[in-house]
Design a protein around this motif. Structure first.
Motif, short mmCIF file in Angstrom:
data_model
loop_
_atom_site.label_atom_id
_atom_site.label_comp_id
_atom_site.label_asym_id
_atom_site.label_seq_id
_atom_site.Cartn_x
_atom_site.Cartn_y
_atom_site.Cartn_z
N UNK A 108 0.87 -1.18 0.00
CA UNK A 108 0.00 0.00 0.00
C UNK A 108 0.90 1.22 0.00
N UNK A 109 0.75 2.06 -1.00
CA UNK A 109 1.52 3.30 -1.08
C UNK A 109 0.57 4.48 -1.07
N UNK A 110 0.85 5.47 -0.25
CA UNK A 110 0.06 6.70 -0.23
C UNK A 110 0.92 7.86 -0.73
N UNK A 111 0.34 8.64 -1.61
CA UNK A 111 1.01 9.74 -2.30
C UNK A 111 1.75 10.65 -1.33
N UNK A 112 3.04 10.81 -1.54
CA UNK A 112 3.87 11.67 -0.69
C UNK A 112 3.66 13.14 -1.05
N UNK A 113 3.77 13.46 -2.32
CA UNK A 113 3.66 14.86 -2.76
C UNK A 113 2.20 15.19 -3.08
N UNK A 114 1.41 15.37 -2.04
CA UNK A 114 0.04 15.81 -2.24
C UNK A 114 0.05 17.24 -2.80
N UNK A 115 -0.98 17.57 -3.57
CA UNK A 115 -1.04 18.88 -4.21
C UNK A 115 -1.54 19.92 -3.20
N UNK A 116 -0.64 20.37 -2.34
CA UNK A 116 -1.02 21.26 -1.24
C UNK A 116 -1.35 22.68 -1.70
N UNK A 117 -1.14 22.94 -2.97
CA UNK A 117 -1.49 24.24 -3.55
C UNK A 117 -2.95 24.25 -4.01
N UNK A 118 -3.64 23.12 -3.88
CA UNK A 118 -5.02 23.00 -4.36
C UNK A 118 -5.85 22.24 -3.33
N UNK A 119 -6.98 21.69 -3.76
CA UNK A 119 -7.89 21.03 -2.81
C UNK A 119 -7.28 19.79 -2.17
N UNK A 120 -6.20 19.28 -2.73
CA UNK A 120 -5.57 18.10 -2.13
C UNK A 120 -4.79 18.46 -0.87
N UNK A 121 -4.78 19.73 -0.50
CA UNK A 121 -4.10 20.16 0.74
C UNK A 121 -4.73 19.50 1.96
N UNK A 122 -5.98 19.05 1.85
CA UNK A 122 -6.65 18.39 2.97
C UNK A 122 -6.49 16.88 2.94
N UNK A 123 -5.64 16.40 2.06
CA UNK A 123 -5.35 14.96 1.97
C UNK A 123 -4.09 14.67 2.78
N UNK A 124 -4.13 13.58 3.51
CA UNK A 124 -3.01 13.18 4.38
C UNK A 124 -1.89 12.58 3.53
N UNK A 125 -0.74 13.16 3.58
CA UNK A 125 0.38 12.72 2.74
C UNK A 125 1.02 11.45 3.27
N UNK A 126 1.49 10.61 2.36
CA UNK A 126 2.32 9.48 2.75
C UNK A 126 3.69 9.97 3.20
N UNK A 127 4.45 9.09 3.80
CA UNK A 127 5.73 9.49 4.40
C UNK A 127 6.94 8.78 3.82
N UNK A 128 6.73 7.84 2.88
CA UNK A 128 7.88 7.14 2.31
C UNK A 128 7.53 6.55 0.95
N UNK A 129 8.56 6.37 0.14
CA UNK A 129 8.42 5.68 -1.13
C UNK A 129 8.70 4.20 -0.92
N UNK A 130 7.97 3.36 -1.63
CA UNK A 130 8.02 1.92 -1.37
C UNK A 130 8.23 1.13 -2.65
N UNK A 131 8.85 -0.03 -2.49
CA UNK A 131 9.10 -0.96 -3.59
C UNK A 131 8.65 -2.35 -3.14
#
Length: 280
Positions: A108-131
């Motif tokens: 399960x990967x959650x987006x690290x670089x959420x679009x904080x300049x837009x409505x995605x600013x209220x989305x909780x960012x992931x904290x690591x990249x995964x393989x």
């Protein structure tokens, strides 16, 4: 050994989870018939990339619809990069699950670089990249805005990724697909991206890391490049034997980097002209 990625270029219907799941399973069945190993979906395809997204409208990571797709993966013997807004700790997360051909969730990967300049600013960012290991192929995920930062692909390469899969939902794609070609070249990884179709959008694509032949003659590393409007499945065949041979001898990736000169990359200071409203 060929790794075949089916790339779905389609636009999900916001909030119509039942319809979107039907589209996913139909695409899995079709892609399996064409010999694909894995289906790559655009960003947040279960829920639709529907902003602003609320915690209530996002789905649980244990939701029955995820289990249904896992069952379909096992039935049709195909993996899938399943995407949705999911419930984080207190906010939604923009999530991708890598599911194997046996219907097991590998990552399960959650987006690290959420679009904080837009409505995605209220989305909780992931904290690591995964393989993860998919049929003995190392797969990494980056979602949409992640690909704007070269560090995302670089971290996945450093963690061993051979192929990077990119769920996406945005427009103005020409410079962005050029950047993906560069990410493939500089990290010696294969890259595939699935985007929602639409005017000034679409352009789902795949790139090989191999940019010249054994004689040093440049070759086009484009495997597939869709137009903006056409909806459907596109197929990208990655020759893993050729990619691994290329990675074992060429001089990009993690070969002769001078990492002692990169300390500034970890400096979080933001200076003009890059100061924006909403930065932390």
């Amino acid at each position: 050994m060929t790794f075949k990625v089916a790339i779905l270029q389609s636009r999900a219907e916001n909030s119509n989870i039942k319809r979107n799941i039907a589209t996913i399973i139909c695409s899995m069945k079709d892609a399996s018939k064409h010999g694909a190993d894995i289906l790559l979906l655009p960003e947040c395809f279960i829920t639709g990339y529907d902003l602003p997204m609320t915690y209530e409208k996002s789905i649980s990571c244990e939701d029955e619809v995820i289990k249904k797709v896992c069952e379909a993966a096992k039935t049709h013997n195909i993996g899938v990069v399943l995407t949705s807004f999911t419930k984080g700790k207190v906010q939604p997360q923009n999530t991708a699950f890598v599911i194997n051909k046996s219907g097991e969730i590998l990552m399960k990967y959650s987006k690290v670089h959420t679009c904080d300049f837009a409505d995605e600013k209220d989305v909780e960012a992931g904290t690591e990249f995964k393989v993860c290991d998919f049929d003995e192929i190392k797969i990494g995920i980056m979602i949409c805005y992640d690909r704007e930062y070269p560090e995302s692909a670089r971290m996945l390469m450093l963690k061993g990724a051979e192929i990077i899969l990119v769920p996406n939902d945005c427009g103005s794609m020409k410079p962005r697909i050029q950047a993906l070609s560069t990410r493939a070249y500089e990290n010696m990884v294969g890259i595939a991206m699935a985007n929602a179709n639409g005017q000034n959008a679409g352009c789902s694509c795949a790139y090989s890391p191999i940019c010249w032949d054994k004689n040093g003659i440049c070759v086009d590393n484009t495997i597939v490049l869709a137009d903006d409007m056409t909806e459907g499945l596109y197929y990208a065949d990655f020759d893993m034997d050729a990619i691994r041979e290329y990675r074992s001898s060429e001089m990009m990736g993690n070969t002769f980097r001078k990492v002692s000169a990169y300390k500034g990359l970890l400096d979080s200071t933001i200076s003009a002209p890059f100061i924006r409203v909403g930065q932390e």
